[in-house]
Write a protein that holds these residues in place. Structure first.
Motif, PDB file in Angstrom:
ATOM      1  N   ARG A  45      77.834  22.391  66.995  1.00 61.49           N
ATOM      2  CA  ARG A  45      77.325  21.248  67.729  1.00 61.49           C
ATOM      3  C   ARG A  45      75.801  20.920  67.044  1.00 61.49           C
ATOM      4  O   ARG A  45      75.275  21.456  66.308  1.00 61.49           O
ATOM      5  N   GLU A  46      75.695  19.496  66.822  1.00 63.17           N
ATOM      6  CA  GLU A  46      74.358  19.186  66.385  1.00 63.17           C
ATOM      7  C   GLU A  46      73.155  19.786  66.743  1.00 63.17           C
ATOM      8  O   GLU A  46      73.374  20.034  68.330  1.00 63.17           O
ATOM      9  N   GLY A  47      72.303  20.335  65.983  1.00 66.15           N
ATOM     10  CA  GLY A  47      71.363  20.997  66.553  1.00 66.15           C
ATOM     11  C   GLY A  47      71.526  22.430  66.673  1.00 66.15           C
ATOM     12  O   GLY A  47      70.286  23.275  66.831  1.00 66.15           O
ATOM     13  N   GLU A  48      72.339  22.975  66.360  1.00 64.89           N
ATOM     14  CA  GLU A  48      72.597  24.355  66.586  1.00 64.89           C
ATOM     15  C   GLU A  48      72.482  24.925  65.102  1.00 64.89           C
ATOM     16  O   GLU A  48      72.520  24.206  64.111  1.00 64.89           O
ATOM     17  N   ASP A  49      72.266  26.195  65.043  1.00 66.35           N
ATOM     18  CA  ASP A  49      71.976  27.010  63.908  1.00 66.35           C
ATOM     19  C   ASP A  49      73.175  27.758  63.439  1.00 66.35           C
ATOM     20  O   ASP A  49      74.148  28.153  64.183  1.00 66.35           O
TER      21      ASP A  49
END
Lengths: 115, 111
Positions: free
Chosen positions: B13-17
Protein backbone atom coordinates in the motif's frame (compact mmCIF):
# COMPACT_ATOMS: atom_id res chain seq x y z
CA UNK A 1 17.81 10.58 -22.40
CA UNK A 2 20.81 8.76 -23.77
CA UNK A 3 20.84 8.59 -27.54
CA UNK A 4 20.23 4.92 -28.24
CA UNK A 5 18.04 3.59 -30.99
CA UNK A 6 17.24 0.05 -32.01
CA UNK A 7 15.95 -1.14 -35.34
CA UNK A 8 13.66 -2.67 -36.19
CA UNK A 9 11.38 -2.20 -33.17
CA UNK A 10 9.21 -5.15 -34.14
CA UNK A 11 9.91 -8.09 -36.40
CA UNK A 12 8.16 -11.30 -37.29
CA UNK A 13 10.19 -13.89 -39.16
CA UNK A 14 10.15 -17.57 -39.96
CA UNK A 15 12.29 -20.35 -38.58
CA UNK A 16 15.56 -20.76 -40.44
CA UNK A 17 15.82 -17.22 -41.77
CA UNK A 18 18.71 -14.90 -40.85
CA UNK A 19 17.89 -11.82 -38.79
CA UNK A 20 20.01 -8.79 -37.93
CA UNK A 21 19.14 -6.32 -35.21
CA UNK A 22 20.86 -2.96 -35.05
CA UNK A 23 21.78 -0.81 -32.09
CA UNK A 24 22.91 2.75 -32.76
CA UNK A 25 24.24 5.23 -30.21
CA UNK A 26 25.15 8.90 -30.40
CA UNK A 27 26.88 9.03 -26.99
CA UNK A 28 30.31 7.76 -28.08
CA UNK A 29 30.23 5.23 -25.22
CA UNK A 30 32.84 2.49 -25.31
CA UNK A 31 30.77 -0.43 -24.00
CA UNK A 32 27.76 -1.88 -25.73
CA UNK A 33 25.61 -4.88 -24.77
CA UNK A 34 22.89 -7.09 -26.15
CA UNK A 35 20.39 -8.68 -23.75
CA UNK A 36 17.31 -10.77 -24.23
CA UNK A 37 14.38 -10.59 -21.86
CA UNK A 38 11.99 -13.47 -21.32
CA UNK A 39 9.36 -14.06 -18.62
CA UNK A 40 10.89 -15.74 -15.60
CA UNK A 41 14.46 -15.14 -16.74
CA UNK A 42 14.85 -11.41 -16.47
CA UNK A 43 17.62 -9.90 -18.58
CA UNK A 44 20.24 -12.28 -19.93
CA UNK A 45 23.45 -11.11 -21.55
CA UNK A 46 24.02 -12.39 -25.09
CA UNK A 47 27.19 -10.59 -26.17
CA UNK A 48 28.97 -7.41 -25.31
CA UNK A 49 31.61 -5.13 -26.79
CA UNK A 50 34.38 -3.21 -25.09
CA UNK A 51 35.56 -1.37 -28.18
CA UNK A 52 35.52 -1.41 -31.96
CA UNK A 53 36.05 -4.98 -33.14
CA UNK A 54 36.35 -6.15 -29.50
CA UNK A 55 33.53 -8.42 -28.41
CA UNK A 56 32.95 -11.20 -25.91
CA UNK A 57 30.28 -13.78 -25.13
CA UNK A 58 27.65 -13.51 -22.47
CA UNK A 59 25.52 -16.13 -20.74
CA UNK A 60 23.35 -17.11 -23.71
CA UNK A 61 25.49 -16.57 -26.81
CA UNK A 62 24.72 -19.82 -28.68
CA UNK A 63 22.98 -19.10 -31.97
CA UNK A 64 23.96 -15.42 -31.96
CA UNK A 65 26.86 -13.46 -33.41
CA UNK A 66 27.75 -9.78 -33.15
CA UNK A 67 29.85 -7.22 -34.95
CA UNK A 68 31.05 -3.75 -34.12
CA UNK A 69 32.88 -2.05 -36.97
CA UNK A 70 32.40 1.47 -35.58
CA UNK A 71 31.82 2.96 -32.16
CA UNK A 72 28.21 3.87 -32.75
CA UNK A 73 26.85 0.61 -34.14
CA UNK A 74 26.52 -2.84 -32.58
CA UNK A 75 24.82 -5.51 -34.68
CA UNK A 76 23.26 -8.72 -33.40
CA UNK A 77 22.75 -11.51 -35.93
CA UNK A 78 20.70 -14.66 -35.65
CA UNK A 79 22.20 -16.81 -38.41
CA UNK A 80 19.21 -19.15 -38.57
CA UNK A 81 16.37 -18.04 -36.32
CA UNK A 82 14.58 -20.58 -34.11
CA UNK A 83 11.35 -20.28 -32.15
CA UNK A 84 13.35 -20.32 -28.90
CA UNK A 85 14.82 -16.98 -29.96
CA UNK A 86 11.44 -15.29 -29.79
CA UNK A 87 12.06 -12.60 -27.21
CA UNK A 88 12.46 -8.91 -26.50
CA UNK A 89 16.00 -7.77 -27.24
CA UNK A 90 17.54 -4.80 -25.47
CA UNK A 91 20.71 -2.98 -26.37
CA UNK A 92 22.58 -1.06 -23.67
CA UNK A 93 25.57 1.26 -23.55
CA UNK A 94 27.88 2.41 -20.78
CA UNK A 95 31.08 4.32 -20.24
CA UNK A 96 33.74 3.97 -17.60
CA UNK A 97 34.16 6.96 -15.32
CA UNK A 98 37.12 7.65 -13.05
CA UNK A 99 36.71 5.88 -9.73
CA UNK A 100 34.29 3.21 -10.78
CA UNK A 101 31.84 1.93 -13.24
CA UNK A 102 28.98 3.71 -14.86
CA UNK A 103 25.31 3.04 -15.34
CA UNK A 104 23.95 1.27 -18.35
CA UNK A 105 21.52 3.12 -20.60
CA UNK A 106 19.06 0.87 -22.36
CA UNK A 107 17.54 1.23 -25.79
CA UNK A 108 13.76 0.92 -26.36
CA UNK A 109 13.92 -2.78 -27.23
CA UNK A 110 13.10 -4.94 -30.26
CA UNK A 111 10.29 -7.45 -30.09
CA UNK A 112 11.21 -10.46 -32.26
CA UNK A 113 8.81 -13.26 -33.05
CA UNK A 114 10.04 -16.39 -34.83
CA UNK A 115 7.25 -18.50 -36.27
CA UNK B 1 24.87 -17.95 -13.15
CA UNK B 2 22.22 -15.34 -12.46
CA UNK B 3 22.01 -13.75 -9.02
CA UNK B 4 18.91 -14.70 -7.05
CA UNK B 5 16.42 -12.01 -6.13
CA UNK B 6 13.86 -12.24 -3.36
CA UNK B 7 11.01 -11.87 -3.07
CA UNK B 8 9.85 -12.61 -6.61
CA UNK B 9 6.85 -10.34 -6.16
CA UNK B 10 5.48 -7.97 -3.55
CA UNK B 11 2.32 -5.88 -3.20
CA UNK B 12 2.32 -2.78 -1.01
CA UNK B 13 0.00 0.00 0.00
CA UNK B 14 1.18 3.56 -0.51
CA UNK B 15 3.42 4.60 2.35
CA UNK B 16 4.61 1.09 3.21
CA UNK B 17 8.22 -0.02 3.08
CA UNK B 18 9.80 -2.87 1.12
CA UNK B 19 13.16 -4.62 0.89
CA UNK B 20 14.40 -6.44 -2.19
CA UNK B 21 17.40 -8.74 -1.86
CA UNK B 22 19.98 -9.82 -4.42
CA UNK B 23 22.33 -12.70 -3.70
CA UNK B 24 25.21 -13.95 -5.84
CA UNK B 25 27.19 -17.18 -5.74
CA UNK B 26 30.28 -15.31 -6.94
CA UNK B 27 32.47 -12.63 -5.40
CA UNK B 28 31.33 -9.24 -6.64
CA UNK B 29 32.95 -5.98 -7.61
CA UNK B 30 29.80 -3.96 -8.08
CA UNK B 31 26.03 -4.16 -7.96
CA UNK B 32 23.63 -2.08 -10.05
CA UNK B 33 19.92 -1.61 -9.46
CA UNK B 34 17.38 -0.89 -12.19
CA UNK B 35 13.63 -0.41 -12.38
CA UNK B 36 11.55 -1.36 -15.40
CA UNK B 37 8.00 -0.23 -16.01
CA UNK B 38 5.77 -2.47 -18.12
CA UNK B 39 6.58 -2.15 -21.82
CA UNK B 40 9.54 0.14 -21.21
CA UNK B 41 13.31 -0.20 -20.98
CA UNK B 42 15.06 -0.65 -17.63
CA UNK B 43 16.17 2.59 -15.96
CA UNK B 44 19.23 2.91 -13.75
CA UNK B 45 18.68 3.62 -10.03
CA UNK B 46 22.10 3.32 -8.44
CA UNK B 47 25.45 1.53 -8.42
CA UNK B 48 27.31 0.22 -5.39
CA UNK B 49 30.99 -0.64 -5.53
CA UNK B 50 32.72 -3.12 -3.26
CA UNK B 51 33.59 -1.63 0.07
CA UNK B 52 30.30 -2.16 1.86
CA UNK B 53 28.89 1.17 0.85
CA UNK B 54 25.35 2.36 1.05
CA UNK B 55 23.66 4.80 -1.25
CA UNK B 56 20.40 6.63 -1.36
CA UNK B 57 18.25 8.25 -3.98
CA UNK B 58 15.21 10.07 -2.64
CA UNK B 59 13.44 7.42 -0.55
CA UNK B 60 15.20 4.51 -2.24
CA UNK B 61 18.49 3.32 -0.80
CA UNK B 62 20.69 0.26 -1.10
CA UNK B 63 23.46 -1.57 0.67
CA UNK B 64 26.17 -3.93 -0.53
CA UNK B 65 27.75 -6.55 1.69
CA UNK B 66 30.62 -7.90 -0.37
CA UNK B 67 31.53 -10.61 2.16
CA UNK B 68 28.06 -12.09 1.92
CA UNK B 69 27.91 -11.34 -1.82
CA UNK B 70 24.56 -9.69 -1.25
CA UNK B 71 22.88 -6.39 -1.92
CA UNK B 72 19.56 -5.06 -0.67
CA UNK B 73 17.34 -2.32 -2.06
CA UNK B 74 15.21 -0.41 0.44
CA UNK B 75 12.08 1.42 -0.65
CA UNK B 76 10.75 3.70 2.05
CA UNK B 77 7.25 5.21 2.18
CA UNK B 78 6.45 3.74 -1.22
CA UNK B 79 4.64 5.77 -3.87
CA UNK B 80 2.49 4.62 -6.78
CA UNK B 81 5.35 5.52 -9.10
CA UNK B 82 7.54 2.85 -7.49
CA UNK B 83 5.54 0.10 -9.18
CA UNK B 84 7.53 -1.93 -11.66
CA UNK B 85 10.06 -4.73 -11.84
CA UNK B 86 13.37 -4.26 -10.05
CA UNK B 87 16.54 -5.90 -11.27
CA UNK B 88 19.96 -6.17 -9.72
CA UNK B 89 22.92 -6.40 -12.06
CA UNK B 90 26.18 -7.81 -10.78
CA UNK B 91 29.75 -7.53 -11.94
CA UNK B 92 32.28 -10.02 -10.67
CA UNK B 93 35.76 -9.31 -9.35
CA UNK B 94 37.49 -9.79 -12.69
CA UNK B 95 36.03 -6.43 -13.62
CA UNK B 96 35.20 -7.27 -17.20
CA UNK B 97 32.29 -4.80 -17.39
CA UNK B 98 30.12 -7.83 -17.94
CA UNK B 99 26.90 -7.46 -16.01
CA UNK B 100 24.71 -10.40 -15.07
CA UNK B 101 21.17 -9.54 -14.07
CA UNK B 102 18.88 -11.21 -11.57
CA UNK B 103 15.48 -12.55 -12.54
CA UNK B 104 13.69 -9.53 -11.15
CA UNK B 105 11.24 -8.60 -8.39
CA UNK B 106 7.77 -7.38 -9.38
CA UNK B 107 6.57 -4.64 -7.08
CA UNK B 108 3.09 -3.19 -7.15
CA UNK B 109 2.02 -0.27 -5.02
CA UNK B 110 -1.69 0.16 -4.42
CA UNK B 111 -3.44 3.37 -3.47
Amino acid sequence: DAGITQSPRHKVTETGTPVTLRCHQTENHRYMYWYRQDPGHGLRLIHYSYGVKDTDKGEVSDGYSVSRSKTEDFLLTLESATSSQTSVYFCAISELLAGGHNEQFFGPGTRLTVL
Amino acid sequence: QQPVQSPQAVILREGEDAVINCSSSKALYSVHWYRQKHGEAPVFLMILLKGGEQKGHDKISASFNEKKQQSSLYLTASQLSYSGTYFCGTENLSGTYKYIFGTGTRLKVLA
